[in-house]
Design a protein around this motif. Structure first.
Motif, short mmCIF file in Angstrom:
data_model
loop_
_atom_site.label_atom_id
_atom_site.label_comp_id
_atom_site.label_asym_id
_atom_site.label_seq_id
_atom_site.Cartn_x
_atom_site.Cartn_y
_atom_site.Cartn_z
N ARG A 67 5.80 2.92 0.26
CA ARG A 67 4.84 3.86 0.85
C ARG A 67 4.67 5.12 0.02
O ARG A 67 3.73 5.88 0.20
CB ARG A 67 5.18 4.18 2.29
CG ARG A 67 6.35 5.15 2.45
CD ARG A 67 6.56 5.58 3.86
NE ARG A 67 5.41 6.31 4.33
CZ ARG A 67 5.21 6.66 5.58
NH1 ARG A 67 6.10 6.35 6.49
NH2 ARG A 67 4.16 7.32 5.93
N TYR A 68 5.63 5.37 -0.91
CA TYR A 68 5.54 6.54 -1.80
C TYR A 68 5.17 6.13 -3.22
O TYR A 68 5.08 6.99 -4.10
CB TYR A 68 6.88 7.28 -1.81
CG TYR A 68 7.33 7.67 -0.42
CD1 TYR A 68 6.69 8.69 0.27
CD2 TYR A 68 8.37 6.99 0.20
CE1 TYR A 68 7.08 9.04 1.56
CE2 TYR A 68 8.77 7.34 1.48
CZ TYR A 68 8.12 8.35 2.15
OH TYR A 68 8.51 8.69 3.42
N ASP A 69 4.98 4.85 -3.46
CA ASP A 69 4.69 4.31 -4.79
C ASP A 69 5.76 4.76 -5.79
O ASP A 69 5.48 5.09 -6.93
CB ASP A 69 3.29 4.73 -5.26
CG ASP A 69 2.61 3.66 -6.09
OD1 ASP A 69 2.96 2.47 -5.94
OD2 ASP A 69 1.72 4.01 -6.89
N SER A 102 -0.69 -0.20 -4.13
CA SER A 102 0.35 0.35 -5.00
C SER A 102 0.05 0.06 -6.47
O SER A 102 -0.47 -0.99 -6.81
CB SER A 102 1.70 -0.25 -4.63
OG SER A 102 2.70 0.16 -5.55
N MET A 114 9.39 -0.80 2.25
CA MET A 114 8.22 -0.01 2.61
C MET A 114 8.64 1.38 3.06
O MET A 114 8.07 2.39 2.65
CB MET A 114 7.42 -0.71 3.71
CG MET A 114 6.12 -0.04 4.04
SD MET A 114 5.02 -0.07 2.61
CE MET A 114 3.63 0.80 3.26
N LYS A 115 9.66 1.44 3.89
CA LYS A 115 10.16 2.72 4.41
C LYS A 115 10.70 3.60 3.30
O LYS A 115 10.50 4.81 3.31
CB LYS A 115 11.25 2.42 5.45
CG LYS A 115 12.04 3.62 5.89
CD LYS A 115 11.55 4.15 7.19
CE LYS A 115 12.43 5.23 7.77
NZ LYS A 115 12.46 6.46 7.02
N TRP A 156 -4.28 5.11 2.60
CA TRP A 156 -3.42 4.02 2.17
C TRP A 156 -4.18 3.20 1.13
O TRP A 156 -5.25 2.67 1.43
CB TRP A 156 -3.02 3.15 3.36
CG TRP A 156 -2.09 3.87 4.26
CD1 TRP A 156 -2.43 4.67 5.32
CD2 TRP A 156 -0.67 3.87 4.19
NE1 TRP A 156 -1.29 5.18 5.90
CE2 TRP A 156 -0.18 4.70 5.22
CE3 TRP A 156 0.26 3.26 3.34
CZ2 TRP A 156 1.16 4.93 5.43
CZ3 TRP A 156 1.60 3.48 3.55
CH2 TRP A 156 2.04 4.31 4.59
N LEU A 203 0.84 -1.19 0.00
CA LEU A 203 0.00 0.00 0.00
C LEU A 203 0.88 1.24 0.00
O LEU A 203 1.98 1.23 0.54
CB LEU A 203 -0.89 0.02 1.25
CG LEU A 203 -1.79 -1.19 1.48
CD1 LEU A 203 -2.53 -1.02 2.80
CD2 LEU A 203 -2.75 -1.39 0.33
N TYR A 204 0.37 2.29 -0.60
CA TYR A 204 1.10 3.55 -0.52
C TYR A 204 0.20 4.63 0.06
O TYR A 204 -1.02 4.54 0.01
CB TYR A 204 1.68 3.96 -1.87
CG TYR A 204 0.72 4.54 -2.87
CD1 TYR A 204 0.56 5.92 -3.00
CD2 TYR A 204 -0.02 3.72 -3.72
CE1 TYR A 204 -0.30 6.46 -3.93
CE2 TYR A 204 -0.88 4.25 -4.66
CZ TYR A 204 -1.01 5.62 -4.77
OH TYR A 204 -1.87 6.16 -5.68
N GLU A 205 0.85 5.66 0.59
CA GLU A 205 0.15 6.74 1.27
C GLU A 205 -0.09 7.88 0.29
O GLU A 205 0.85 8.40 -0.30
CB GLU A 205 0.98 7.22 2.46
CG GLU A 205 0.29 8.21 3.33
CD GLU A 205 1.13 8.57 4.55
OE1 GLU A 205 0.56 9.13 5.49
OE2 GLU A 205 2.34 8.31 4.56
#
Length: 127
Positions: free
Chosen positions: A113-115, A58, A108-109, A55, A47-49
């Protein structure tokens, strides 16, 4: 979702049946574990934010690409480095699962999370 939704302690949230990997060791057990989690990985992990702090799945990171990449990193590697997915002992696949979990946490970090396809450089933020 909460961390408890990934717990295997309740049958309603368990993604992997222990009987489905019974008798498998090492790479085979790791691969079977991930194959059973394919939909959950696409729908609940990758998932991305959004800028609105939501969320959503992606558009860049999907299970099929991850799984193919994991296999290549295990069999061929890059620059002489390979990912360890476990040996032939009954519990060695757990080390492989932990290795992949650590990799996914870092991914993820840095990117998922930013796609984004490339890791972000925070060195120039505010410069």
């Amino acid at each position: 979702g909460s961390a408890s939704s990934w717990s295997s302690s309740s049958s309603s949230s368990s993604f992997v049946s222990e009987s489905s990997i019974a008798g498998l060791t090492g790479t085979a057990a790791v691969e079977q574990t991930f194959l059973q989690m394919k939909d959950a990985i696409d729908d609940r992990l990758f998932l991305y934010e959004t800028p609105q702090f939501q969320w959503i799945p992606s558009t860049v990171y999907r299970f099929d690409g991850f799984f193919d990449g994991m296999r290549i990193m295990h069999t061929q590697g890059v620059a002489g480095n390979k990912i360890y997915l476990g040996g032939d002992c009954d519990h060695c696949h757990m080390y492989g699962l932990v290795n992949v979990a650590a990799f996914l946490a870092q991914a993820m970090k840095e990117t998922i999370r930013y796609d984004a396809c490339d890791e972000n450089s925070w060195d120039r933020v505010g410069a």
